[in-house]
Scaffold this motif. Structure first.
Motif, PDB file in Angstrom:
ATOM      1  N   TYR A 160       0.847  -1.185   0.000  1.00 15.43           N
ATOM      2  CA  TYR A 160       0.000   0.000   0.000  1.00 15.43           C
ATOM      3  C   TYR A 160       0.888   1.243   0.000  1.00 15.43           C
ATOM      4  O   TYR A 160       1.776   1.387   0.837  1.00 15.43           O
ATOM      5  CB  TYR A 160      -0.917   0.003   1.223  1.00 15.43           C
ATOM      6  CG  TYR A 160      -1.703   1.290   1.366  1.00 15.43           C
ATOM      7  CD1 TYR A 160      -2.649   1.655   0.418  1.00 15.43           C
ATOM      8  CD2 TYR A 160      -1.485   2.148   2.448  1.00 15.43           C
ATOM      9  CE1 TYR A 160      -3.361   2.842   0.528  1.00 15.43           C
ATOM     10  CE2 TYR A 160      -2.205   3.335   2.573  1.00 15.43           C
ATOM     11  CZ  TYR A 160      -3.132   3.668   1.600  1.00 15.43           C
ATOM     12  OH  TYR A 160      -3.837   4.846   1.708  1.00 15.43           O
ATOM     13  N   ARG A 161       0.641   2.121  -0.939  1.00 12.06           N
ATOM     14  CA  ARG A 161       1.456   3.320  -1.117  1.00 12.06           C
ATOM     15  C   ARG A 161       2.924   2.970  -1.360  1.00 12.06           C
ATOM     16  O   ARG A 161       3.804   3.798  -1.178  1.00 12.06           O
ATOM     17  CB  ARG A 161       1.343   4.265   0.091  1.00 12.06           C
ATOM     18  CG  ARG A 161      -0.051   4.824   0.308  1.00 12.06           C
ATOM     19  CD  ARG A 161      -0.323   5.955  -0.640  1.00 12.06           C
ATOM     20  NE  ARG A 161      -1.729   6.413  -0.581  1.00 12.06           N
ATOM     21  CZ  ARG A 161      -2.206   7.394  -1.321  1.00 12.06           C
ATOM     22  NH1 ARG A 161      -1.421   8.042  -2.159  1.00 12.06           N
ATOM     23  NH2 ARG A 161      -3.479   7.731  -1.252  1.00 12.06           N
ATOM     24  N   TRP A 193      -6.613   0.919  -3.748  1.00 10.80           N
ATOM     25  CA  TRP A 193      -5.572   1.889  -4.105  1.00 10.80           C
ATOM     26  C   TRP A 193      -4.576   1.258  -5.076  1.00 10.80           C
ATOM     27  O   TRP A 193      -4.195   1.871  -6.069  1.00 10.80           O
ATOM     28  CB  TRP A 193      -4.820   2.368  -2.859  1.00 10.80           C
ATOM     29  CG  TRP A 193      -3.654   3.232  -3.233  1.00 10.80           C
ATOM     30  CD1 TRP A 193      -3.666   4.579  -3.443  1.00 10.80           C
ATOM     31  CD2 TRP A 193      -2.317   2.797  -3.530  1.00 10.80           C
ATOM     32  NE1 TRP A 193      -2.419   5.018  -3.839  1.00 10.80           N
ATOM     33  CE2 TRP A 193      -1.575   3.941  -3.905  1.00 10.80           C
ATOM     34  CE3 TRP A 193      -1.671   1.560  -3.512  1.00 10.80           C
ATOM     35  CZ2 TRP A 193      -0.227   3.882  -4.258  1.00 10.80           C
ATOM     36  CZ3 TRP A 193      -0.326   1.491  -3.870  1.00 10.80           C
ATOM     37  CH2 TRP A 193       0.377   2.638  -4.231  1.00 10.80           C
ATOM     38  N   ASN A 196      -3.595   2.355  -8.830  1.00 11.44           N
ATOM     39  CA  ASN A 196      -2.201   2.661  -9.144  1.00 11.44           C
ATOM     40  C   ASN A 196      -1.724   1.864 -10.356  1.00 11.44           C
ATOM     41  O   ASN A 196      -1.084   2.411 -11.268  1.00 11.44           O
ATOM     42  CB  ASN A 196      -1.319   2.355  -7.927  1.00 11.44           C
ATOM     43  CG  ASN A 196       0.152   2.625  -8.196  1.00 11.44           C
ATOM     44  OD1 ASN A 196       0.521   3.694  -8.665  1.00 11.44           O
ATOM     45  ND2 ASN A 196       0.993   1.647  -7.904  1.00 11.44           N
ATOM     46  N   TRP A 215      -0.672  12.916   0.161  1.00 10.35           N
ATOM     47  CA  TRP A 215      -0.820  11.870   1.168  1.00 10.35           C
ATOM     48  C   TRP A 215       0.307  11.951   2.191  1.00 10.35           C
ATOM     49  O   TRP A 215       0.078  11.823   3.395  1.00 10.35           O
ATOM     50  CB  TRP A 215      -0.828  10.491   0.500  1.00 10.35           C
ATOM     51  CG  TRP A 215      -0.970   9.372   1.480  1.00 10.35           C
ATOM     52  CD1 TRP A 215      -2.132   8.863   2.003  1.00 10.35           C
ATOM     53  CD2 TRP A 215       0.090   8.628   2.092  1.00 10.35           C
ATOM     54  NE1 TRP A 215      -1.864   7.844   2.895  1.00 10.35           N
ATOM     55  CE2 TRP A 215      -0.508   7.683   2.970  1.00 10.35           C
ATOM     56  CE3 TRP A 215       1.474   8.659   1.986  1.00 10.35           C
ATOM     57  CZ2 TRP A 215       0.251   6.784   3.727  1.00 10.35           C
ATOM     58  CZ3 TRP A 215       2.232   7.773   2.744  1.00 10.35           C
ATOM     59  CH2 TRP A 215       1.624   6.847   3.598  1.00 10.35           C
TER      60      TRP A 215
END
Length: 541
Positions: free
Chosen positions: A360-361, A418, A422, A454
């Protein structure tokens, strides 16, 4: 006390993570397999990734520094490898990080142990094994670990030396040789610069299309100083709302800068047309240009096949004879060292090298167990086109705030969504701009505006809430009313990393306002002094 955190790696990323965790109240132990801190920024002679003695950083010292520790006055505008390593050592001493770091200690394995993590490490000098337990773990081994070795047809026929740039250390070993370098980007520039001291001739084999940029613009300022906070906010908005238009604008601006700096680029070099900067990183080419101009280094087409012991055929049919050595400057796969974590939480599970990480991220594990997501994080696998170390420092700040519980992560479903978005954005970019396989359209690159906003929110820097849309922002008006000079420097002056420490939000630690203001003013003064020195030196030529 917040708890115990293990940091794996004491290169630039590990050092800044160690510092951030300590200042947030964590008890930190940092492990480094080498016998020194600074990681790849120390020129080494082993088979681990490191800079070369001739490496020059691509970000200026005015943008490259940590948020509360500027480079020294006597460091070059664009720091050398040696200066960067010295900077990291000064950083570690200044913030008293060394007592928390175990050098010569290689982490072998990290696994879940109840509500925490068990870490097994080995002292490289004695072989002694250590087992320790931590509440949280941050893996900061960097992103480049596995060298890329493109296949060359007929390589078994070649009798010269073949090596990857990871094993290039001494240009003396190539004295009076004709060297073929596979690849033409930052590492190839460093290797070419080193070879210029001893080699006879260098061929730079590339697949075509590369934008060359200068380190200085016409008025004498460093190239990256023109993007201030106001421009950054515009860039962030457009990359979210109008990405195609923004990429077109950036391409035009950079192409114009390239043509001004390097007006005569032979067509035979095959550098034009260059791919869009959306999927291909330009080369800051000041170091390479003199070697190209003198014809010591010659760009050539891709390799078609190896014909014999020292003969190589290029894609255009040309045959290069008497090639003594081949050096792969083809980069690295994004990965982490083998054995660190189990497959179910590995950022590159199975055969996913070359693909975006399963994070994530690009930071936190995509795992249904939220306690795992909130206690394990990776540094170096998320990036945006933002200069210097500070973006990784912001990530470390965000990680610490997630570990502390001050910034929550979304649900597992939302995190999966997410990643789906992406990946879709990345595929859309690939379809639109058609980057070459293995190009500098790195799988860790994220949407600039989305990621920056973010980070600002999760780390708690307050930059957006205090400075974005200043005409309609009461906080911005308040800053203008209280301190017009500081307001102007924040929005229109140098985007010094110090700005990320200006506003108190209750999350990451801000600097005292007076100290921070003083440092912002000084960094702007230093930037202007640099410009004046550059102008004066050009007049004396």
């Amino acid at each position: 006390m917040s708890g115990r955190v293990a940091v794996v790696g004491a290169g630039a990323l590990g050092l800044l993570a160690t510092k951030v965790f300590i200042e947030d109240g964590w008890t930190v132990t940092t492990y480094e397999s080498r016998d020194y801190i600074g990681g790849l920024w120390k020129d080494s002679d082993d088979s681990t990734i490191s800079v070369h003695a001739t490496t020059i950083f691509n970000s200026s010292k005015y943008r490259a520094a940590m948020s509360d520790f500027p480079f020294a006055d006597n460091d070059d505008d664009y720091p050398t490898a040696a200066q960067l390593h010295e900077y990291l050592e000064r950083y570690a001493r200044h913030f008293e990080l060394l007592p928390s770091i175990k050098v010569g200690t290689k982490v072998l394995n990290i696994k879940r142990d109840g509500e925490g993590w068990q870490l097994v490490a080995r002292k490289t000098s004695t072989g002694e094994t250590l087992t320790e337990h931590f509440d949280k773990v941050c893996i900061a081994t960097g992103s480049f670990n596995t060298p890329r070795w493109p296949t060359l047809e007929g390589l078994d026929r070649y009798h010269g030396r073949v090596l990857h740039s990871i094993d290039f250390h001494r240009s003396e070993d190539f004295k009076d040789q004709n060297v073929l370098i596979v690849g033409m980007h930052a590492t190839a520039q460093d290797v070419t610069n080193s070879l210029s001291e001893n080699a006879k001739h260098v061929y730079l084999s590339h697949r075509g299309g590369l934008l060359l940029l200068p380190r200085y613009i016409e008025d004498g300022t460093v190239f990256d100083s023109s993007v201030n906070v106001g421009v950054t906010f515009v860039m962030a908005w457009m990359t979210r709302k109008l990405p195609a238009l923004w990429n077109w604008m950036v391409d035009k601006i950079l192409q114009k800068a390239s043509m001004k700096a390097f007006p005569v680029i032979p067509e035979a070099w095959g550098l034009s047309p260059a791919p869009s900067c959306a999927v291909s990183t330009p080369l800051m080419a000041d170091t390479l240009w003199p070697h190209l101009s003198s014809e010591f280094a010659e760009p050539v087409p891709p390799i078609n096949r190896i014909l014999g012991p020292r003969s190589i055929e290029l894609a255009n049919g040309r045959v290069l004879e008497d090639i003594d050595s081949i050096i792969y400057c083809t980069g690295y796969h994004f990965s982490i060292p083998d054995g660190l974590v189990t497959e179910d939480i590995h950022p590159y599970p199975g055969n996913s090298l070359g693909q975006p990480p399963n994070l994530y991220r690009n930071i936190f594990p995509l795992h249904p167990d939220q306690s795992i997501c909130k206690s394990l994080a990776y540094l170096g696998h998320a990036a945006i086109t933002f200069p210097g170390f500070v973006q990784h420092e912001l990530i470390a700040m965000a990680i610490s705030q997630v570990f502390l519980g001050n910034s929550p992560l979304p649900s597992y479903k939302a995190m999966l969504n997410w990643r789906t978005v992406n990946l879709a954005e990345r595929q859309a970019m690939i379809a639109r701009y058609n980057p070459r396989e293995g190009s500098t359209f790195y799988p860790v690159l994220l949407n600039f505006g989305d990621h920056l906003q973010w980070l600002d929110k999760t780390a708690g820097t307050g930059l957006y809430s205090n400075l974005s849309f200043p005409l309609f922002n009461l906080r911005a008006w308040r800053l203008w009313w209280q301190d017009k000079e500081l307001y102007s420097l924040c929005l229109k002056g140098l985007f010094t990393p110090v700005l990320w420490r200006l506003f108190e939000t209750g999350k990451r630690r801000a600097m005292p306002r007076a100290d921070c203001r003083s440092m912002i003013v000084r960094e702007n003064e230093r930037s202007q002094e640099q410009k004046m020195r550059r102008i004066a030196s050009k007049k004396l030529l």
